[in-house]
Scaffold this active site. Structure first.
Site, PDB file in Angstrom:
ATOM      1  CD1 TRP A 102      -2.213  -2.254   1.563  1.00  0.00           C
ATOM      2  CD2 TRP A 102      -3.024  -1.106  -0.173  1.00  0.00           C
ATOM      3  NE1 TRP A 102      -3.230  -2.997   0.990  1.00  0.00           N
ATOM      4  CE2 TRP A 102      -3.737  -2.321  -0.065  1.00  0.00           C
ATOM      5  CE3 TRP A 102      -3.361  -0.224  -1.209  1.00  0.00           C
ATOM      6  CZ2 TRP A 102      -4.773  -2.669  -0.943  1.00  0.00           C
ATOM      7  CZ3 TRP A 102      -4.386  -0.571  -2.092  1.00  0.00           C
ATOM      8  CH2 TRP A 102      -5.077  -1.783  -1.943  1.00  0.00           C
ATOM      9  CG  ASP A 172      -3.270   3.836   4.048  1.00  0.00           C
ATOM     10  OD1 ASP A 172      -4.303   3.640   4.716  1.00  0.00           O
ATOM     11  OD2 ASP A 172      -3.052   3.317   2.940  1.00  0.00           O
ATOM     12  CE  LYS A 196      -8.973  -3.091   3.335  1.00  0.00           C
ATOM     13  NZ  LYS A 196      -7.941  -2.194   2.871  1.00  0.00           N
TER      14      LYS A 196
END
Ligand SMILES: *Cc1c(COP(=O)(O)O)cnc(C)c1O
Length: 361
Positions: A102, A172, A196
């Site tokens: 990511w 993030d 999530k």
């Protein structure tokens, strides 16, 4: 009806009480004669839902008043691009620390807008570690330093907030927000897709120090402007009302369960149980991440012989343990054990893993 233990990395398992409440309110929300998803976002009912969601998220995460909270579309990936447009001048330096997949997508999203620099990366090490902050090559002229708090695919998590000097730290937190206490004041900006650990897919949360919103940033349309979103209370256009409502129910559930302190306790317990099962398997299972930075949320693991992968997935699914297949970039298995996964779910997985090893070891 029987619900499985769902180890999906995202969209992920939601708490059953949240789904049941949504089900009960589906046709007639609070006696108004319509579902919440059929009401105007400008009406008092939805405005109330949105305001409560923000207040509950502030309480849950401990967000100080000098931070704004935005509820936006486009997922975490859109925020990865928007942070550059909103906080960096065209072509300005921005420092990225890459500790997994990511982090790589984050830097890819900003390349058209900034001089994206890799301050450090653990790619050569297969992302089994986090580069030591003392080795990071940070730029004094950077608009921000970007990290990925928890790498959802590689299973690598920062266990301490790195110190980066006066340049604001952007993070993030898509796969670990609200999983344990978090000192928001150490960050300039935090963003997270909700699917999530915060609720359903279709909505993302941005937590930003208000003074950063005074930066000019780059030429951009109103809809890409965080300042405009703040002024418009995250309703510049029609927001994803259903997702926002479901996220709000999830925040209430997390608060009622005891908040981030309680989830920190459960998440530590769950991840310890699972890593102990892997490490104690005599090599039948293995996790390759440096134990100091192993994720409490996403646990990738491999079987000693990948020829057994198919049987493991088939038998685990039959035992009511869903979605254990690893990401295609890594192969093997991955168990995502966010806040909604109860300790009993991890116990069931650990029991299954022992039984499978005894039969196939
Ligand atoms: C899932 C994930 C993303 C991507 O989220 P989208 O909402 O699909 O854009 C980004 N970063 C991390 C850490 C993630 O886990």
């Amino acid at each position: 009806m029987s619900r499985a233990f769902n180890f999906s990395p995202g969209p992920a398992m939601l708490p059953e009480p949240v789904l049941r409440q949504a089900q009960a309110e589906m046709l007639d929300w609070h006696g108004v004669g319509a579902s919440i998803v059929e009401l105007s976002h400008r009406g008092p009912e939805f405005i109330g839902v949105a305001a409560e969601a923000e207040a509950d998220l502030r309480k849950l995460v401990g967000i100080p008043d000098d931070y704004a909270v935005l509820f936006l579309q486009g997922g975490a990936t859109a925020q990865q691009a928007l942070v550059a447009l909103n906080f960096a001048e065209p072509g300005q330096a921005a420092d990225y620390v890459i500790s997994g997949h990511w982090g790589k997508t984050a830097i890819k999203q900003v390349k058209p807008y900034v001089d994206a620099r890799i301050a450090a990366t653990s790619e050569a090490d297969g992302f089994r570690n986090i580069p030591d902050p003392s080795t990071w090559r940070l730029s004094d002229d950077a608009a921000y330093v970007h990290i990925t708090a928890n790498e959802t695919i590689h299973g690598v998590e920062f266990r301490d907030t790195p110190k980066v000097g006066t340049v604001p730290l952007f993070a993030d937190f898509s796969s670990s927000i609200a999983s344990e206490p978090l000192d928001v004041s150490k960050y300039g900006l935090i963003y997270a897709g909700a699917q999530k650990n915060l609720g359903p897919v279709g909505i993302a949360v941005v937590i930003v120090r208000r003074e950063l919103l005074e930066r000019a940033g780059q030429p951009r349309a109103d809809i890409f402007d965080y300042r405009s979103h703040l002024k418009g209370e995250s309703m510049l256009n029609t927001p994803p009302t259903w997702n926002w409502y479901l996220a709000g129910l999830t925040f209430k559930w997390m608060l009622a369960e005891g908040g981030v302190q309680e989830f920190a306790r459960r998440n530590a317990q769950k991840s310890k149980m699972l890593y102990a099962a892997i490490d104690g398997s005599g090599g039948f299972y293995r996790n390759e991440v440096d134990p100091a930075v192993r994720s409490r949320m996403n646990v990738p693991f491999f079987l000693y012989d990948e020829a057994l992968d198919k049987a493991f997935l088939k038998e685990s699914a039959a035992a009511g343990l869903m979605a254990l297949k690893g990401h295609r970039a890594l192969g093997g298995m991955r168990a995502s054990i966010y806040n909604a996964m109860p300790v009993e779910g991890v116990q069931a997985l650990v029991d299954f893993m022992r039984d499978f090893r005894e039969r196939h070891g």
